[in-house]
Design a protein around this motif. Structure first.
Motif, PDB file in Angstrom:
ATOM      1  N   PHE A   1      45.890  47.236  45.493  1.00 45.28           N
ATOM      2  CA  PHE A   1      45.784  45.784  45.350  1.00 45.28           C
ATOM      3  C   PHE A   1      47.106  45.060  45.110  1.00 45.28           C
ATOM      4  CE2 PHE A   1      41.701  47.485  43.606  1.00 45.28           C
ATOM      5  CZ  PHE A   1      40.863  47.021  44.622  1.00 45.28           C
ATOM      6  N   SER A   2      48.239  45.740  45.234  1.00 44.22           N
ATOM      7  CA  SER A   2      49.520  45.089  44.909  1.00 44.22           C
ATOM      8  C   SER A   2      49.801  43.867  45.778  1.00 44.22           C
ATOM      9  CB  SER A   2      50.664  46.099  45.033  1.00 44.22           C
ATOM     10  OG  SER A   2      50.739  46.591  46.351  1.00 44.22           O
ATOM     11  N   LYS A   3      49.246  43.819  46.988  1.00 49.45           N
ATOM     12  CA  LYS A   3      49.467  42.672  47.882  1.00 49.45           C
ATOM     13  C   LYS A   3      48.352  41.634  47.783  1.00 49.45           C
ATOM     14  CE  LYS A   3      52.135  45.347  51.261  1.00 49.45           C
ATOM     15  NZ  LYS A   3      52.231  45.803  52.680  1.00 49.45           N
ATOM     16  N   GLU A   4      47.307  41.980  47.056  1.00 49.08           N
ATOM     17  CA  GLU A   4      46.126  41.102  46.991  1.00 49.08           C
ATOM     18  C   GLU A   4      45.978  40.440  45.620  1.00 49.08           C
ATOM     19  OE1 GLU A   4      41.253  41.656  47.204  1.00 49.08           O
ATOM     20  OE2 GLU A   4      42.582  43.189  48.044  1.00 49.08           O
ATOM     21  N   LEU A   5      46.338  41.167  44.546  1.00 47.02           N
ATOM     22  CA  LEU A   5      46.132  40.670  43.189  1.00 47.02           C
ATOM     23  C   LEU A   5      47.467  40.498  42.474  1.00 47.02           C
ATOM     24  CD1 LEU A   5      43.160  42.983  42.051  1.00 47.02           C
ATOM     25  CD2 LEU A   5      43.015  40.682  43.045  1.00 47.02           C
ATOM     26  N   SER A   6      47.499  39.559  41.534  1.00 43.46           N
ATOM     27  CA  SER A   6      48.694  39.382  40.701  1.00 43.46           C
ATOM     28  C   SER A   6      48.743  40.487  39.654  1.00 43.46           C
ATOM     29  CB  SER A   6      48.639  38.029  39.998  1.00 43.46           C
ATOM     30  OG  SER A   6      47.578  38.019  39.035  1.00 43.46           O
ATOM     31  N   LYS A   7      49.884  40.580  38.969  1.00 40.52           N
ATOM     32  CA  LYS A   7      50.006  41.585  37.919  1.00 40.52           C
ATOM     33  C   LYS A   7      48.964  41.371  36.822  1.00 40.52           C
ATOM     34  CE  LYS A   7      53.174  43.665  34.571  1.00 40.52           C
ATOM     35  NZ  LYS A   7      52.135  43.642  33.497  1.00 40.52           N
ATOM     36  N   ILE A   8      48.748  40.113  36.460  1.00 45.80           N
ATOM     37  CA  ILE A   8      47.754  39.815  35.422  1.00 45.80           C
ATOM     38  C   ILE A   8      46.362  40.246  35.861  1.00 45.80           C
ATOM     39  CG2 ILE A   8      46.581  37.931  34.207  1.00 45.80           C
ATOM     40  CD1 ILE A   8      49.268  36.466  34.134  1.00 45.80           C
ATOM     41  N   GLN A   9      46.031  39.992  37.115  1.00 45.59           N
ATOM     42  CA  GLN A   9      44.725  40.381  37.638  1.00 45.59           C
ATOM     43  C   GLN A   9      44.574  41.900  37.698  1.00 45.59           C
ATOM     44  OE1 GLN A   9      45.098  38.078  41.302  1.00 45.59           O
ATOM     45  NE2 GLN A   9      43.363  36.777  40.678  1.00 45.59           N
ATOM     46  N   MET A  10      45.653  42.597  38.059  1.00 45.76           N
ATOM     47  CA  MET A  10      45.588  44.064  38.091  1.00 45.76           C
ATOM     48  C   MET A  10      45.465  44.626  36.676  1.00 45.76           C
ATOM     49  SD  MET A  10      48.055  45.377  41.216  1.00 45.76           S
ATOM     50  CE  MET A  10      49.530  44.494  40.721  1.00 45.76           C
ATOM     51  N   ASP A  11      46.173  44.015  35.718  1.00 44.17           N
ATOM     52  CA  ASP A  11      46.041  44.446  34.321  1.00 44.17           C
ATOM     53  C   ASP A  11      44.595  44.297  33.850  1.00 44.17           C
ATOM     54  OD1 ASP A  11      48.706  45.066  34.118  1.00 44.17           O
ATOM     55  OD2 ASP A  11      49.279  43.202  33.103  1.00 44.17           O
ATOM     56  N   GLU A  12      43.991  43.156  34.192  1.00 40.74           N
ATOM     57  CA  GLU A  12      42.616  42.911  33.759  1.00 40.74           C
ATOM     58  C   GLU A  12      41.651  43.899  34.406  1.00 40.74           C
ATOM     59  OE1 GLU A  12      40.044  38.978  34.169  1.00 40.74           O
ATOM     60  OE2 GLU A  12      41.507  38.900  32.536  1.00 40.74           O
ATOM     61  N   LEU A  13      41.883  44.208  35.668  1.00 37.02           N
ATOM     62  CA  LEU A  13      41.027  45.182  36.354  1.00 37.02           C
ATOM     63  C   LEU A  13      41.184  46.568  35.732  1.00 37.02           C
ATOM     64  CD1 LEU A  13      39.011  45.720  38.619  1.00 37.02           C
ATOM     65  CD2 LEU A  13      40.948  46.060  40.179  1.00 37.02           C
ATOM     66  N   CYS A  14      42.406  46.930  35.375  1.00 35.54           N
ATOM     67  CA  CYS A  14      42.639  48.217  34.707  1.00 35.54           C
ATOM     68  C   CYS A  14      41.826  48.324  33.425  1.00 35.54           C
ATOM     69  CB  CYS A  14      44.126  48.393  34.383  1.00 35.54           C
ATOM     70  SG  CYS A  14      45.168  48.858  35.769  1.00 35.54           S
ATOM     71  N   PHE A  15      41.924  47.288  32.586  1.00 34.13           N
ATOM     72  CA  PHE A  15      41.233  47.359  31.293  1.00 34.13           C
ATOM     73  C   PHE A  15      39.728  47.240  31.436  1.00 34.13           C
ATOM     74  CE2 PHE A  15      45.288  47.387  29.353  1.00 34.13           C
ATOM     75  CZ  PHE A  15      45.081  47.947  28.102  1.00 34.13           C
ATOM     76  N   LEU A  16      39.271  46.617  32.499  1.00 34.38           N
ATOM     77  CA  LEU A  16      37.841  46.610  32.776  1.00 34.38           C
ATOM     78  C   LEU A  16      37.361  48.028  33.078  1.00 34.38           C
ATOM     79  CD1 LEU A  16      35.285  44.875  33.216  1.00 34.38           C
ATOM     80  CD2 LEU A  16      35.924  44.739  35.631  1.00 34.38           C
ATOM     81  N   ILE A  17      38.189  48.796  33.752  1.00 34.36           N
ATOM     82  CA  ILE A  17      37.834  50.190  34.049  1.00 34.36           C
ATOM     83  C   ILE A  17      37.951  51.044  32.792  1.00 34.36           C
ATOM     84  CG2 ILE A  17      38.490  52.245  35.371  1.00 34.36           C
ATOM     85  CD1 ILE A  17      39.432  50.323  37.597  1.00 34.36           C
ATOM     86  N   TYR A  18      38.976  50.822  31.968  1.00 30.52           N
ATOM     87  CA  TYR A  18      39.164  51.629  30.757  1.00 30.52           C
ATOM     88  C   TYR A  18      38.034  51.393  29.743  1.00 30.52           C
ATOM     89  CZ  TYR A  18      44.151  51.521  32.266  1.00 30.52           C
ATOM     90  OH  TYR A  18      45.331  51.594  32.956  1.00 30.52           O
ATOM     91  N   TYR A  19      37.754  50.095  29.471  1.00 31.41           N
ATOM     92  CA  TYR A  19      36.804  49.720  28.412  1.00 31.41           C
ATOM     93  C   TYR A  19      35.806  48.701  28.970  1.00 31.41           C
ATOM     94  CZ  TYR A  19      40.560  51.615  25.455  1.00 31.41           C
ATOM     95  OH  TYR A  19      41.524  52.415  24.893  1.00 31.41           O
ATOM     96  N   PRO A  20      34.914  49.109  29.852  1.00 31.14           N
ATOM     97  CA  PRO A  20      34.067  48.132  30.555  1.00 31.14           C
ATOM     98  C   PRO A  20      33.163  47.311  29.642  1.00 31.14           C
ATOM     99  CG  PRO A  20      33.314  50.404  30.954  1.00 31.14           C
ATOM    100  CD  PRO A  20      34.653  50.487  30.295  1.00 31.14           C
ATOM    101  N   GLU A  21      32.496  47.959  28.674  1.00 33.58           N
ATOM    102  CA  GLU A  21      31.588  47.202  27.812  1.00 33.58           C
ATOM    103  C   GLU A  21      32.345  46.164  26.991  1.00 33.58           C
ATOM    104  OE1 GLU A  21      29.872  51.508  27.853  1.00 33.58           O
ATOM    105  OE2 GLU A  21      31.850  50.561  27.673  1.00 33.58           O
ATOM    106  N   GLU A  22      33.419  46.607  26.349  1.00 38.11           N
ATOM    107  CA  GLU A  22      34.178  45.710  25.477  1.00 38.11           C
ATOM    108  C   GLU A  22      34.856  44.593  26.269  1.00 38.11           C
ATOM    109  OE1 GLU A  22      34.375  48.985  25.602  1.00 38.11           O
ATOM    110  OE2 GLU A  22      34.514  49.901  23.594  1.00 38.11           O
TER     111      GLU A  22
END
Length: 631
Positions: A59-80
């Motif tokens: 997603f480096s060409k599709e999402l911003s760094k902030i958006q990729m960070d948020e997607l990462c943490f959604l995968i790490y801690y989905p419920e929270e």
């Protein structure tokens, strides 16, 4: 054999031959966790940066760094993360749809090197059919794309999107790492080894190499009072008595009362700061007094053990009987004793427990051996654990292979039989399993060997000449505190020594390595975790907060995928809540250890060798069946 059976054999052969040519799965190596659950949990969830790496690739060409960070943490801690996002903003239908599509893209990418059968087995049962449709096959034709969109839209309409996203996140975590290696020391120092064990017991594929701190917990449940005394003393020293009481249900009231009645406040026994919660004044005082009580009980029990096991050759560790007027002679030097707490010692028989001490340690041993959660975790530790493991051309070991200064294997004699190198470790492991299987035997040879693994000179887990617990407590002079390491720790810097060790374990391939834990790598002082021209990799980098001032980092982990090995050095972890709120990932730097010229396939692995043997048997069965059918 019928044609149907023959067809089944052919189908299985085709399947196995195909699997053998898939890229090998990613192995994740981690060690010396020391009860630091939050950091361990984060590293486990993010695959030592593997998930972030995949998201950047996709997603480096599709999402911003902030958006990729948020997607990462959604995968790490989905419920929270979902609950936090709900509280911060309105999650629209567009957000749910886009997020599910992004996660499905990561699932497809991370599962691409697995068979469909393996992927299917990993799918959550509630969505298995839907997920399989969304993952296989995926193309962008108009009809098929509309079909996929309709599935996702219906998931959102039925208010199933949140649950679906949670399942996708954990599926990605599952696919990113194929197998986990825990190279020892889950226990002691940090406060939450029980939570680490709970996580490991749910993990899809792993093995454990026992560490010296794990072995005393195993020893305590196996019937070793000397190991139990060490466990209790260390819990008091690090302010973790609530681990015993709250997590494992051990009643310490009798010990607490005895300690209060027998010992005084002694600042030298003040517990270490607990980074997770502030101890009350009473808790500090109790830990101080319990630590004194267990230090003395430990010295007595260890003295009894040393006296009954002459072949351990540890008479030099018998110190209580050498004390005279609060002085002790060691190596012809007279040391005055400080911070003494010798109230219960009978100087005519210094290693004898008092009646009350004996009652307390016997009761605590009984509690340890009947604590349900503790015993389940120790049974898992034995089931999944070994002293060493040869796996995919690598030797995994927590401590050391005891060596002489000339590089030869140190020879030890137990019960009139000599052992060295691999045979020594095999002997030790056999005794551990024997002791655990007979916990009612509390002073038999096997149980005493488990204690020896904690502090004996020939122990592959300890790796030093002597453990100076007594000297550190009661003698001020620092020079007597020094614990001389086995020659292994100097010699492991030499490629020829490492290869000699590897050869003795029948690991003769050029890409073989020894992967070690146990000794923190002092990166701050210029020490490298990669030694002996890459043949030795030490991955104890300081998960334990008490080591991080020395190591300068928050831990090492190792990743081994089909392209080669990468060592990840991690910055210290803040805390889970802050990390989720600020998308504050553990900053990791990667270092290539070994890069293969060709991708490693399943056929090149330990599991692959087993599958090859299975194909040979299937081919023989097929030949035999065709022969019978012909006649």
């Amino acid at each position: 054999m019928t044609n149907v059976q023959s067809n089944d054999l052919i189908a299985e052969l085709i399947n196995l031959e195909a699997i053998l040519n898939l890229p090998k799965g990613t192995e994740h190596f981690i060690s010396d966790l020391h009860g630091e659950f939050d950091a361990f949990n984060h590293i486990l969830r993010n695959g030592s940066g593997s998930i972030r790496e995949k998201i950047q690739t996709l997603f480096s060409k599709e999402l911003s760094k902030i958006q990729m960070d948020e997607l990462c943490f959604l995968i790490y801690y989905p419920e929270e993360k979902i609950q936090l996002l709900k509280s911060q903003r309105n999650l629209t239908t567009h957000w749910w749809f886009e997020t599910i599509e992004h996660l499905l893209t990561v699932v497809r990418f991370s599962s691409s090197k697995y068979t469909r059968s393996k992927v299917r087995k990993a799918l959550p049962k509630s969505y298995a059919y839907i997920l399989e449709e969304l993952i296989y096959p995926y193309n962008e034709t108009t009809d098929k794309a509309a079909y996929y969109r309709q599935i996702i839209k219906k998931i959102i309409e039925l208010d199933e999107a949140e649950r679906f996203i949670v399942d996708l996140a954990y599926l990605i975590q599952r696919f990113v790492i194929d197998h986990l290696h825990v190279i020892g020391d889950i226990y002691d120092r940090g406060p939450f080894p029980d939570k680490i064990m709970d996580s490991l017991m749910k993990y899809h594929s792993l093995d454990i190499q026992w560490g010296n701190h794990d072995i005393i917990w195993l020893g305590a449940v196996s019937g070793s009072k000397a190991c139990l005394a060490n466990v209790l003393r260390i819990c008091a020293r690090y302010g973790n008595l609530d681990l015993l009481e709250n997590a494992y249900g051990i009643d310490l009231e009798a010990l607490r009362t005895f300690s209060r009645n027998t010992y005084q406040e002694n600042i030298h026994f003040k517990p270490k700061n607990n980074p997770y919660r502030k101890l009350s004044t009473l808790e500090i005082t109790d830990a101080m007094k319990i630590q004194q009580a267990m230090a003395i009980i430990q010295e007595k029990l260890e003295g009894q053990l040393i006296q009954r096991r002459a072949d351990f050759q540890m008479d030099h560790r018998l110190l209580l009987n050498k004390i005279n007027n609060n002085q002790l002679v060691i190596n012809n030097h007279i040391y005055s004793l400080i911070n003494t707490c010798f109230q219960t010692i009978d100087w005519h028989d210094p290693y004898r427990l008092s009646t009350e001490e004996n009652e307390i340690i016997t009761d605590l041993l009984n509690q340890f051996q009947h604590a349900e959660k503790l015993n389940k975790q120790m049974a898992f530790l034995v089931e999944k654990g070994t002293l060493y493991l040869s796996y995919n051309h690598n030797l995994l070991i927590h401590g050391c292979i005891p060596l002489n200064e000339d590089g030869t294997f140190q020879t030890m004699t137990f019960n009139k039989k000599t052992y060295s190198g691999k045979s020594l470790l095999d002997f030790f492991e056999k005794q551990v399993r024997k002791a655990f299987s007979c916990p009612w035997q509390t002073d038999d040879y096997a149980t005493d060997i488990v204690w020896y693994l904690w502090c004996g000179e020939g122990s592959s887990l300890f790796g030093k000449k002597a453990m100076k617990t007594f000297e550190r407590y009661f003698i001020e002079e620092n020079e007597i505190h020094f614990e001389e390491k086995n020659a292994y720790y100097e010699l492991r810097n030499k490629p020829e020594i490492c290869q000699f060790i590897l050869n003795s374990f029948n690991l003769k391939e050029e890409d073989s390595h020894i992967i070690n834990g146990h000794t923190p790598v002092k990166l701050a002082k210029g020490e490298s975790p990669i030694k002996a021209a890459g043949k030795m990799i030490v991955i104890d980098g300081g998960f334990s907060r008490s080591y991080q001032k020395v190591t300068g980092i928050g831990g090492y982990t190792l990743l081994y995928n089909s392209f080669g090995m990468q060592l990840a050095a991690h910055k210290p972890f803040t805390n889970k809540e802050t990390a989720i709120e600020k998308n504050d990932d553990i900053i990791s730097t990667r270092q290539i250890v070994d890069r293969h010229s060709q991708r490693v396939k399943v056929k090149d692995t330990t599991i692959g060798q087993l599958l090859i043997q299975e194909t040979v048997l299937l081919k023989q069965q097929l030949m035999d069946s065709n022969h019978l059918f012909y006649y």
